[in-house]
Structures are given as structure tokens and as C-alpha cells.
Write a protein that holds these residues in place. Structure first.
Motif, mmCIF file in Angstrom:
data_model
loop_
_atom_site.group_PDB
_atom_site.id
_atom_site.type_symbol
_atom_site.label_atom_id
_atom_site.label_comp_id
_atom_site.label_asym_id
_atom_site.label_seq_id
_atom_site.Cartn_x
_atom_site.Cartn_y
_atom_site.Cartn_z
ATOM 1 N N GLY A 168 -6.441 16.017 -26.177
ATOM 2 C CA GLY A 168 -6.883 17.228 -25.805
ATOM 3 C C GLY A 168 -5.964 17.929 -24.852
ATOM 4 O O GLY A 168 -6.381 18.971 -24.301
ATOM 5 N N LEU A 169 -4.608 17.301 -24.796
ATOM 6 C CA LEU A 169 -3.432 18.437 -24.001
ATOM 7 C C LEU A 169 -3.252 19.690 -24.588
ATOM 8 O O LEU A 169 -3.265 19.693 -26.039
ATOM 9 N N GLU A 170 -2.956 20.418 -24.038
ATOM 10 C CA GLU A 170 -2.619 22.017 -24.408
ATOM 11 C C GLU A 170 -1.408 22.452 -24.027
ATOM 12 O O GLU A 170 -0.938 22.126 -22.811
ATOM 13 N N ALA A 171 -0.928 23.516 -24.619
ATOM 14 C CA ALA A 171 0.080 24.390 -24.220
ATOM 15 C C ALA A 171 -0.173 24.992 -23.127
ATOM 16 O O ALA A 171 -1.288 25.556 -23.104
ATOM 17 N N GLY A 172 0.576 25.072 -21.892
ATOM 18 C CA GLY A 172 0.027 25.787 -20.558
ATOM 19 C C GLY A 172 -0.463 24.645 -19.654
ATOM 20 O O GLY A 172 -0.639 25.067 -18.612
ATOM 21 N N ASP A 173 -1.014 23.645 -20.277
ATOM 22 C CA ASP A 173 -1.116 22.544 -19.211
ATOM 23 C C ASP A 173 0.094 22.123 -18.358
ATOM 24 O O ASP A 173 1.130 22.182 -18.826
ATOM 25 N N VAL A 174 -0.042 21.670 -16.964
ATOM 26 C CA VAL A 174 0.983 21.236 -16.169
ATOM 27 C C VAL A 174 0.599 19.909 -15.649
ATOM 28 O O VAL A 174 -0.355 19.697 -14.893
ATOM 29 N N ILE A 175 1.434 18.815 -16.190
ATOM 30 C CA ILE A 175 1.243 17.795 -15.890
ATOM 31 C C ILE A 175 1.640 17.275 -14.369
ATOM 32 O O ILE A 175 3.064 17.553 -14.070
ATOM 33 N N LEU A 176 0.859 17.048 -13.632
ATOM 34 C CA LEU A 176 1.157 16.721 -12.180
ATOM 35 C C LEU A 176 1.432 15.413 -11.837
ATOM 36 O O LEU A 176 2.343 15.052 -10.701
ATOM 37 N N LYS A 177 0.612 14.413 -12.213
ATOM 38 C CA LYS A 177 0.739 12.991 -12.017
ATOM 39 C C LYS A 177 0.586 12.212 -13.140
ATOM 40 O O LYS A 177 -0.024 12.637 -14.185
ATOM 41 N N ILE A 178 1.207 10.840 -13.389
ATOM 42 C CA ILE A 178 1.093 10.348 -14.603
ATOM 43 C C ILE A 178 0.708 8.787 -13.726
ATOM 44 O O ILE A 178 1.697 8.138 -13.128
ATOM 45 N N PRO A 211 4.035 1.365 -26.113
ATOM 46 C CA PRO A 211 2.982 2.043 -27.289
ATOM 47 C C PRO A 211 1.834 1.412 -27.380
ATOM 48 O O PRO A 211 1.703 -0.038 -27.491
ATOM 49 N N GLY A 212 0.763 2.001 -27.217
ATOM 50 C CA GLY A 212 -0.726 1.390 -27.301
ATOM 51 C C GLY A 212 -1.355 1.579 -26.245
ATOM 52 O O GLY A 212 -2.618 1.336 -26.119
ATOM 53 N N LYS A 213 -0.434 1.483 -25.070
ATOM 54 C CA LYS A 213 -1.109 1.293 -23.731
ATOM 55 C C LYS A 213 -1.634 2.829 -23.498
ATOM 56 O O LYS A 213 -1.183 3.898 -23.942
ATOM 57 N N THR A 214 -2.256 2.892 -22.436
ATOM 58 C CA THR A 214 -3.080 4.105 -21.855
ATOM 59 C C THR A 214 -2.531 4.613 -20.682
ATOM 60 O O THR A 214 -2.299 3.802 -19.685
ATOM 61 N N VAL A 215 -2.477 5.774 -20.431
ATOM 62 C CA VAL A 215 -1.840 6.500 -19.101
ATOM 63 C C VAL A 215 -2.651 7.675 -18.705
ATOM 64 O O VAL A 215 -3.508 8.338 -19.552
ATOM 65 N N LYS A 216 -2.944 7.553 -17.425
ATOM 66 C CA LYS A 216 -3.882 8.494 -16.960
ATOM 67 C C LYS A 216 -3.154 9.659 -16.239
ATOM 68 O O LYS A 216 -2.205 9.600 -15.337
ATOM 69 N N LEU A 217 -3.231 10.803 -16.890
ATOM 70 C CA LEU A 217 -2.676 12.261 -16.470
ATOM 71 C C LEU A 217 -3.522 13.085 -15.493
ATOM 72 O O LEU A 217 -4.672 13.245 -15.772
ATOM 73 N N GLU A 218 -2.845 13.606 -14.206
ATOM 74 C CA GLU A 218 -3.511 14.587 -13.774
ATOM 75 C C GLU A 218 -3.035 15.836 -14.345
ATOM 76 O O GLU A 218 -1.680 16.083 -14.116
ATOM 77 N N VAL A 219 -3.607 16.604 -14.780
ATOM 78 C CA VAL A 219 -3.187 17.979 -15.241
ATOM 79 C C VAL A 219 -3.915 19.353 -14.404
ATOM 80 O O VAL A 219 -5.070 19.186 -14.274
ATOM 81 N N TRP A 220 -2.964 20.285 -14.337
ATOM 82 C CA TRP A 220 -3.326 21.516 -13.775
ATOM 83 C C TRP A 220 -3.717 22.574 -15.073
ATOM 84 O O TRP A 220 -2.805 22.669 -15.874
ATOM 85 N N ARG A 221 -5.015 22.906 -15.354
ATOM 86 C CA ARG A 221 -5.552 23.745 -16.541
ATOM 87 C C ARG A 221 -6.403 24.743 -15.843
ATOM 88 O O ARG A 221 -7.409 24.465 -15.376
ATOM 89 N N LYS A 222 -5.861 25.893 -16.345
ATOM 90 C CA LYS A 222 -6.935 27.268 -15.792
ATOM 91 C C LYS A 222 -7.443 27.212 -14.363
ATOM 92 O O LYS A 222 -8.314 27.533 -14.154
#
Length: 486
Positions: free
Chosen positions: A330-340, A360-371
Motif C-alpha cells: 500500500g505504499l504510494e508516491a508522496g509517502d516519505v519513509i522516516l524509519k525502517i 528476501p521473504g522477510k518483513t520490515v516495518k516502515l514508519e511513513v509520513w503520509r498526508k
């Protein structure tokens, strides 16, 4: 004639070159030549009562683990025409005749032997050696020479060109080794030293300080380089960069130079990056990298204001590849990734190596700035592959506040640009032109909101503040462009 293996790179600031900091290539028939080395002088006195470091104990203990690497390869010689009389004297009366009318023999393409020099260091007593990929790439024969004058024919276990790391193995045991440290412990201003073979002068020692960290160099997206002012010259490539504990924190790889020689800017690959590559090459013979499928760019002050960020930080997503792990998350153009995974992402250059290091296959948690607010997004990382991006095409509206003349994209143009809507720029002036917008660009969105027509563009601009961020597509890439509307 001695030549250097130099990698040219264009920069906006100056016409300088990023040179592989150490691989010295010479023709097998070239005459010997002694290069001039810059003089190194010690400071006249201590400052504020702080003793300057003495590197002697480090060199005595770990110097024997640093090796000289020589390679032999071949290069193709192009076919050429040649007179059947060979080197006929120009004063010979038949010279002009054969020059004009004599048959030309086509000499078949051949090979010429080339030699090269570099450095490396032993990381395992059973003969595992680390060096740069560009030192041993395309070599037919690799020889490793120790400080005790023993020489071994080395096998190239594997090379990884994206990180410029190569792993060698020599048939020997109980070898001296050098310990691997933590690059995070090396801070700007800390003393470091390099050991290598500049210009073939084996086990030369130079010292300096860490000048900067996490440097991003053109075409080197997976390596957050350590910048130093340690003197690095051709032949140093692949040698270790050590801290005052005698631990390797980096592998000397490139120099930034206008002349091809040392000018005070040297770059080393962090040893944790190299160790990760080494482990994969030894275990699998290849390197796999994680990918999310996004194109990113830095956030400057103008973009930060446009997106409502409190400071210029993070990695701004300019496009998301269809069907990619990022798109599925669900990431979108305009999102700003602040943390991984809880680690801050200060700039876009920090994100690729962090993602690449994830299996590959592992998950990461991103903190994203959106709207205007932060959100948490979980991404299942895929395996790295060449990125695929869309293309655009070329065809009016009031220039308005932005200073552009535009028209809607045709259905075929929308398909080519992989967008719904979009406006083709026919001409640019005023704020748009000052920001670099040009004819042929496709305007995709304004401050993250898609645009489908000129009237919609005008409405969005009328309600905007001093700054807006336009997502544009140019040729095969998308990028956010900050516009100062005044």
C-alpha cells in the motif's frame, strides 16, 4: 606507459573523477616507472595536551595480515591493415608506390597480456582474503603475496560488483588475520589508518581521520561509503581501513580526484557491508538483496514544507512499481519513509543498503509520513531485480500561477506513462522553468493529489501556499520537484 583504472563520474560541482582508489593496471611490456608519492609530515606539536596516536603497534601486529595482490589478464587487440612490406623506410623509392597501390593485409584480432596490482587482507586463518571486485575482475591469474615473501595462487570464490567486493581463497593455514570492527563505532573526526600497496610499494601505511559517513556516490546505491582524508593511491584498492583498536572498519575502494591521484578525498566500503557479502558468497556463491520496488529521492527544505514535515529528512517515494512488494503493502508516491525497523532514515541514500541487507521473504516495518501524519506500514521484502519504470510521450492551457502551458494526455499517452490522467507540458516559464520543469514533462500530481485536467491543476494551485511539490515524469523516471510559487 603506466595507466590507472579510473572510473569517471560527472558532478554538478566540478569536473572531477571518482577513481577506483587503488587498482593499478599496466601493460606487460610497459617500462618500469617510479611514481611520485605525496610527502607525509607529522604535526609539529600536540594540541591542548592531547597526545597524537602512535600507529606502530597496530602495524606491527596486523600488518602481516595485509597482502599484495597481482593479477594477470588479457585484452583484445583490434584488427588493423598492414603493408606486406612491414616497416618500409619512407625514404625508400618504393614507399610511395606501396602506400598508394600496395595491398593491405588484415591482421586478425589478437590478445595482449596485462598486469594489475591491488591490496587485500586475510580474514580467516585458512586463507580467506577480502579485496575489491575491480582488482580481480576479468583476471586470468591472481597471485597473493604475504609480507614474509610467500606467494600463493589465489582462487576467486566470488565477486559482487554492486558493492565492489571480492572473496579469494589461498591454500594455506595458520595465517595472520586482522579483526573486523563495527563501522558504526567510527565517528567523524576519529583517527584511522590504511595499509596497502600504492604504486606497488608493499605494506605502505598512511593515516588520517574520518571525514564523513554514509556518503552516497553516483552509481553506488548499495554502499554508504566512509569518507576519509587518508592518502589512497593506485594500488591501495582492497586494503583495510583500521581504527585505533586495530580493527578493520572499511575497505579502501575509491578516490575523488581530478588528476587520478590522491587529493584528500578517499572512500571506503563499510566492513559490515563487505562481511555480509563475504558470507553470502562463501555460502551460496552469489549475493541476494532485498527490494521493495520504489523510486526514491531526497527531501529538501522546500519539499518538507510542501508535505508538512517538520524537517528535511527521510526518503520520498516518487514512484511505486506495479505489483512490487511496496505496491502490495500500500505504499504510494508522496509517502516519505522516516524509519525502517525502528532505524531512522535521514536521507534517501540510507534506504537502499538497509533494504538490500534484508533477506528476501522477510518483513520490515516502515514508519511513513503520509498526508500530514505518520503511519506504520509492513512490507514483505522481495528479491532485487532490475527496476522497471514507465515512459512518456509528447502535443493548451492558461499558464496561470505555475507558468506552464499543458494539455491532457491521450489514452495512448496515459498507457505509455502508466498513469490515469496527467498533463503534458507544452511550454514552461516563471516558477516552473526556474524549478527545472521543461517541455515534454508529464505532471502526475500536485502535493500528492493526482491531476487529470488543466482546470483541476489551476484549482489545486490556487489553494496552495508558497511551495508545492509536483510529481513529474520525464522520459523513464519520476521525481518530485519543489516549486516556489512566490
Amino acid at each position: 606507459m603506466k595507466t590507472l583504472a579510473i572510473k569517471l563520474t560527472a558532478t554538478a560541482a566540478a569536473l572531477a573523477a571518482l577513481s577506483f582508489g587503488g587498482y593499478e593496471a599496466v601493460r606487460s611490456m610497459a617500462p618500469a616507472h617510479a611514481g611520485m608519492l605525496p610527502a607525509i609530515t607529522a604535526p609539529a606539536s600536540n594540541t591542548a595536551g592531547v597526545a597524537l596516536p602512535n600507529f606502530r603497534s597496530i602495524v606491527e601486529r596486523y600488518g602481516p595480515a595485509v597482502v599484495n595482490i597481482s593479477v594477470e589478464g588479457t585484452t583484445k587487440t583490434s584488427a588493423r591493415g598492414q603493408s606486406p612490406l612491414g616497416r618500409l623506410d619512407p625514404e625508400d623509392p618504393f614507399y610511395d608506390f606501396f602506400r598508394r597501390f600496395g595491398p593491405q593485409l588484415q591482421v586478425p584480432q589478437g590478445e595482449q597480456i596485462t598486469h594489475g596490482l591491488g591490496s587485500g587482507f586475510i580474514v580467516s586463518p585458512d586463507g580467506i582474503v577480502l579485496t575489491n571486485a575491480h582488482v580481480v575482475a576479468d583476471a586470468n591469474h591472481v597471485t597473493v603475496k604475504l609480507t614474509d615473501k610467500r606467494e600463493f595462487s589465489a582462487k576467486v570464490i566470488g565477486i559482487d560488483k554492486p558493492t565492489d567486493i571480492a572473496v579469494l581463497r589461498i591454500d594455506a593455514h595458520d595465517l595472520p588475520t586482522v579483526p573486523l570492527g563495527d563501522p558504526a563505532s567510527a565517528q567523524v573526526g576519529d583517527w584511522v589508518l590504511a595499509i596497502g600497496s600504492p604504486f606497488g610499494f608493499e605494506n605502505s601505511v598512511t593515516a588520517g581521520i574520518v571525514s564523513a559517513k554514509s556518503r552516497s556516490l553516483p552509481d553506488e546505491g548499495y554502499v554508504p561509503f566512509i569518507q576519509t582524508d587518508v592518502a589512497i593511491n593506485p594500488g591501495n584498492s582492497g586494503g583495510p581501513l583500521l581504527n585505533l583498536n586495530g580493527e578493520v572498519v572499511g575497505i579502501n575502494s575509491q578516490i575523488y580526484s581530478q588528476s587520478g591521484g590522491y587529493q584528500g578525498l578517499s572512500f571506503a566500503i563499510p566492513i559490515d557491508v563487505a562481511a555480509h557479502v563475504k558470507d553470502q558468497l562463501l555460502a551460496h556463491g552469489k549475493v541476494t538483496r532485498g527490494r521493495m520496488g520504489v523510486a526514491i529521492q531526497d527531501v529538501n527544505q522546500a519539499l518538507a514544507e510542501s508535505f508538512g514535515l517538520d524537517s528535511a529528512r527521510g526518503a520520498l517515494i516518487s514512484s511505486v512499481e506495479s505489483g512490487s512488494p511496496a505496491a502490495k503493502a500500500g505504499l504510494e508516491a508522496g509517502d516519505v519513509i522516516l524509519k525502517i525497523d525502528g532505524q531512522p532514515v535521514a536521507s534517501s541514500a540510507e534506504l537502499p543498503p538497509k533494504v538490500a541487507a534484508v533477506a528476501p521473504g522477510k518483513t520490515v516495518k516502515l514508519e511513513v509520513w503520509r498526508k500530514g501524519k505518520t503511519e506504520n506500514v509492513t512490507v514483505t521484502v522481495g528479491e532485487q531485480k532490475p527496476a522497471k519504470v514507465a515512459s512518456d510521450d509528447e502535443g493548451s492551457a492558461d499558464r496561470g500561477r505555475l507558468g506552464v502551458a499543458v494539455r491532457p494526455l491521450s489514452p495512448e499517452e496515459q498507457r505509455q506513462a502508466d498513469t490515469k490522467g496527467g498533463l503534458l507540458v507544452l511550454d514552461a516559464s516563471g516558477p516552473a522553468a526556474r524549478a527545472g520543469i521543461q517541455r515534454g514533462d508529464v505532471i502526475i500530481s500536485v502535493n500528492g493529489r493526482p491531476v487529470t485536467g488543466a482546470e483541476e491543476l489551476r484549482k489545486q494551485l490556487s489553494g496552495a501556499g508558497k511551495h508545492v511539490a509536483l510529481l513529474i515524469q520525464r522520459e523513464d523516471a519520476r521525481i518530485f520537484v519543489p516549486i516556489d510559487l512566490g
